[in-house]
Design a protein around this motif. Structure first.
Motif, PDB file in Angstrom:
ATOM      1  N   ASP A   2       0.839  -1.247   0.224  1.00 25.55           N
ATOM      2  CA  ASP A   2       0.118  -0.220   0.103  1.00 25.55           C
ATOM      3  C   ASP A   2       1.039   1.472   0.312  1.00 25.55           C
ATOM      4  O   ASP A   2       0.474   2.313  -0.361  1.00 25.55           O
ATOM      5  CB  ASP A   2      -0.589   0.173   1.351  1.00 25.55           C
ATOM      6  CG  ASP A   2      -1.537  -0.756   1.295  1.00 25.55           C
ATOM      7  OD1 ASP A   2      -2.357  -1.726  -0.101  1.00 25.55           O
ATOM      8  OD2 ASP A   2      -2.676  -1.694   2.307  1.00 25.55           O
ATOM      9  N   ALA A   3       1.826   1.488   0.559  1.00 29.04           N
ATOM     10  CA  ALA A   3       2.372   2.508   1.076  1.00 29.04           C
ATOM     11  C   ALA A   3       3.225   2.609  -0.624  1.00 29.04           C
ATOM     12  O   ALA A   3       2.911   4.080  -1.199  1.00 29.04           O
ATOM     13  CB  ALA A   3       4.199   2.220   1.285  1.00 29.04           C
ATOM     14  N   VAL A   4       4.004   1.952  -1.378  1.00 30.51           N
ATOM     15  CA  VAL A   4       4.242   1.234  -2.519  1.00 30.51           C
ATOM     16  C   VAL A   4       2.755   2.289  -3.354  1.00 30.51           C
ATOM     17  O   VAL A   4       3.394   3.298  -4.434  1.00 30.51           O
ATOM     18  CB  VAL A   4       5.159   0.251  -3.067  1.00 30.51           C
ATOM     19  CG1 VAL A   4       5.752   0.263  -4.841  1.00 30.51           C
ATOM     20  CG2 VAL A   4       6.701  -0.066  -2.894  1.00 30.51           C
ATOM     21  N   THR A   5       2.262   1.649  -3.670  1.00 31.88           N
ATOM     22  CA  THR A   5       0.748   2.104  -4.028  1.00 31.88           C
ATOM     23  C   THR A   5       0.752   4.227  -3.971  1.00 31.88           C
ATOM     24  O   THR A   5       0.164   4.591  -5.252  1.00 31.88           O
ATOM     25  CB  THR A   5      -0.654   0.964  -3.801  1.00 31.88           C
ATOM     26  OG1 THR A   5       0.328   0.119  -4.033  1.00 31.88           O
ATOM     27  CG2 THR A   5      -1.946   1.854  -5.097  1.00 31.88           C
ATOM     28  N   SER A   6       1.230   3.884  -2.744  1.00 29.50           N
ATOM     29  CA  SER A   6       0.361   5.744  -3.101  1.00 29.50           C
ATOM     30  C   SER A   6       1.073   6.823  -2.897  1.00 29.50           C
ATOM     31  O   SER A   6       1.194   7.471  -3.487  1.00 29.50           O
ATOM     32  CB  SER A   6      -0.082   5.911  -0.990  1.00 29.50           C
ATOM     33  OG  SER A   6       1.199   6.055  -0.338  1.00 29.50           O
ATOM     34  N   MET A   7       2.367   6.020  -3.724  1.00 27.19           N
ATOM     35  CA  MET A   7       3.788   6.961  -3.795  1.00 27.19           C
ATOM     36  C   MET A   7       3.475   6.548  -5.097  1.00 27.19           C
ATOM     37  O   MET A   7       4.158   7.755  -5.984  1.00 27.19           O
ATOM     38  CB  MET A   7       5.439   6.169  -2.766  1.00 27.19           C
ATOM     39  CG  MET A   7       5.175   6.400  -1.443  1.00 27.19           C
ATOM     40  SD  MET A   7       6.399   5.227  -0.463  1.00 27.19           S
ATOM     41  CE  MET A   7       7.591   6.021  -1.097  1.00 27.19           C
ATOM     42  N   TYR A  41      12.756   8.376  -5.509  1.00 23.02           N
ATOM     43  CA  TYR A  41      12.824   8.480  -3.554  1.00 23.02           C
ATOM     44  C   TYR A  41      13.742   7.649  -3.424  1.00 23.02           C
ATOM     45  O   TYR A  41      14.064   6.606  -4.456  1.00 23.02           O
ATOM     46  CB  TYR A  41      11.546   8.049  -3.762  1.00 23.02           C
ATOM     47  CG  TYR A  41      10.354   7.765  -3.786  1.00 23.02           C
ATOM     48  CD1 TYR A  41       9.086   9.064  -2.103  1.00 23.02           C
ATOM     49  CD2 TYR A  41       9.219   7.420  -4.449  1.00 23.02           C
ATOM     50  CE1 TYR A  41       8.482   9.329  -2.319  1.00 23.02           C
ATOM     51  CE2 TYR A  41       7.845   8.031  -4.936  1.00 23.02           C
ATOM     52  CZ  TYR A  41       7.550   9.349  -3.569  1.00 23.02           C
ATOM     53  OH  TYR A  41       6.292   9.589  -3.364  1.00 23.02           O
ATOM     54  N   LEU A  43      15.547   5.616  -1.374  1.00 19.59           N
ATOM     55  CA  LEU A  43      15.000   4.287   0.315  1.00 19.59           C
ATOM     56  C   LEU A  43      16.010   4.691   1.397  1.00 19.59           C
ATOM     57  O   LEU A  43      15.949   4.605   2.158  1.00 19.59           O
ATOM     58  CB  LEU A  43      15.104   3.070  -0.395  1.00 19.59           C
ATOM     59  CG  LEU A  43      13.933   2.373  -1.765  1.00 19.59           C
ATOM     60  CD1 LEU A  43      14.197   1.639  -1.659  1.00 19.59           C
ATOM     61  CD2 LEU A  43      12.625   3.303  -1.282  1.00 19.59           C
ATOM     62  N   ASN A  48      10.758   5.905   5.456  1.00 19.90           N
ATOM     63  CA  ASN A  48      10.197   4.656   5.984  1.00 19.90           C
ATOM     64  C   ASN A  48      10.604   3.264   4.954  1.00 19.90           C
ATOM     65  O   ASN A  48      10.687   1.728   3.368  1.00 19.90           O
ATOM     66  CB  ASN A  48       8.244   4.152   5.864  1.00 19.90           C
ATOM     67  CG  ASN A  48       8.581   4.853   4.264  1.00 19.90           C
ATOM     68  OD1 ASN A  48       9.067   5.938   3.808  1.00 19.90           O
ATOM     69  ND2 ASN A  48       7.053   4.459   3.949  1.00 19.90           N
ATOM     70  N   GLN A  51      10.707  -0.264   4.466  1.00 19.63           N
ATOM     71  CA  GLN A  51       9.407  -1.048   4.469  1.00 19.63           C
ATOM     72  C   GLN A  51       8.992  -0.791   3.260  1.00 19.63           C
ATOM     73  O   GLN A  51       8.731  -1.816   2.576  1.00 19.63           O
ATOM     74  CB  GLN A  51       8.268   0.376   5.598  1.00 19.63           C
ATOM     75  CG  GLN A  51       7.266  -0.133   4.906  1.00 19.63           C
ATOM     76  CD  GLN A  51       5.892   0.186   5.104  1.00 19.63           C
ATOM     77  OE1 GLN A  51       6.083   1.650   6.186  1.00 19.63           O
ATOM     78  NE2 GLN A  51       4.855  -0.182   5.494  1.00 19.63           N
ATOM     79  N   VAL A  52       9.444  -0.430   2.805  1.00 22.09           N
ATOM     80  CA  VAL A  52       8.874  -0.574   1.186  1.00 22.09           C
ATOM     81  C   VAL A  52       9.610  -0.683   1.039  1.00 22.09           C
ATOM     82  O   VAL A  52       9.765  -0.951  -1.086  1.00 22.09           O
ATOM     83  CB  VAL A  52       9.315   1.574   1.038  1.00 22.09           C
ATOM     84  CG1 VAL A  52       9.018   1.350  -1.369  1.00 22.09           C
ATOM     85  CG2 VAL A  52       8.352   2.798   1.006  1.00 22.09           C
ATOM     86  N   ALA A  55       8.059  -4.376   0.351  1.00 25.85           N
ATOM     87  CA  ALA A  55       7.358  -4.028  -0.422  1.00 25.85           C
ATOM     88  C   ALA A  55       7.695  -3.987  -1.828  1.00 25.85           C
ATOM     89  O   ALA A  55       7.397  -5.091  -2.910  1.00 25.85           O
ATOM     90  CB  ALA A  55       6.319  -2.868  -0.176  1.00 25.85           C
TER      91      ALA A  55
END
Length: 102
Positions: A2-7, A41, A43, A48, A51-52, A55
């Motif tokens: 979900d983090a990647v999708t929102s980014m 981004y 990393l 985060n 976490q990313v 994912a």
């Protein structure tokens, strides 16, 4: 994930990178050379980042960087992007995503 999708949402080109990765630098330079302004981004610089990175690995990115999304679709890493470039398919993808105008 979900983090990647929102980014990557609502962004034509997103690159997940590390500041120390030479292949990430190469891919950023290649895509920017078309006139695109990718969202990058790093990393190793974001809170985060681990976490990313996990994912991205779960999504099939191995190695995890660079990971390139064009038009919210995972394209892959350096090998996939360079293959698209060699087949003259990278520019049309960037155009369809609205990252460049020709």
């Amino acid at each position: 994930m979900d983090a990647v999708t929102s980014m990557v949402a609502d962004r034509p080109v997103v690159i997940f990178s590390r500041t120390t990765c030479c292949m990430s630098h190469t891919i950023k330079t290649l895509i920017s050379g078309f006139g695109a302004n990718p969202t990058v981004y790093e990393l190793d610089e974001i809170a985060n980042g681990q976490q990313v990175e996990r994912a991205l690995q779960e999504m099939g990115c191995n190695p995890s960087v660079p990971a390139v999304f064009i038009g919210q679709q995972l394209i892959g890493g350096a090998n996939q992007v360079m293959s698209l470039q060699l087949r003259n398919q990278l520019a049309p993808l960037l155009i369809r995503a609205g990252a460049i105008w020709i």
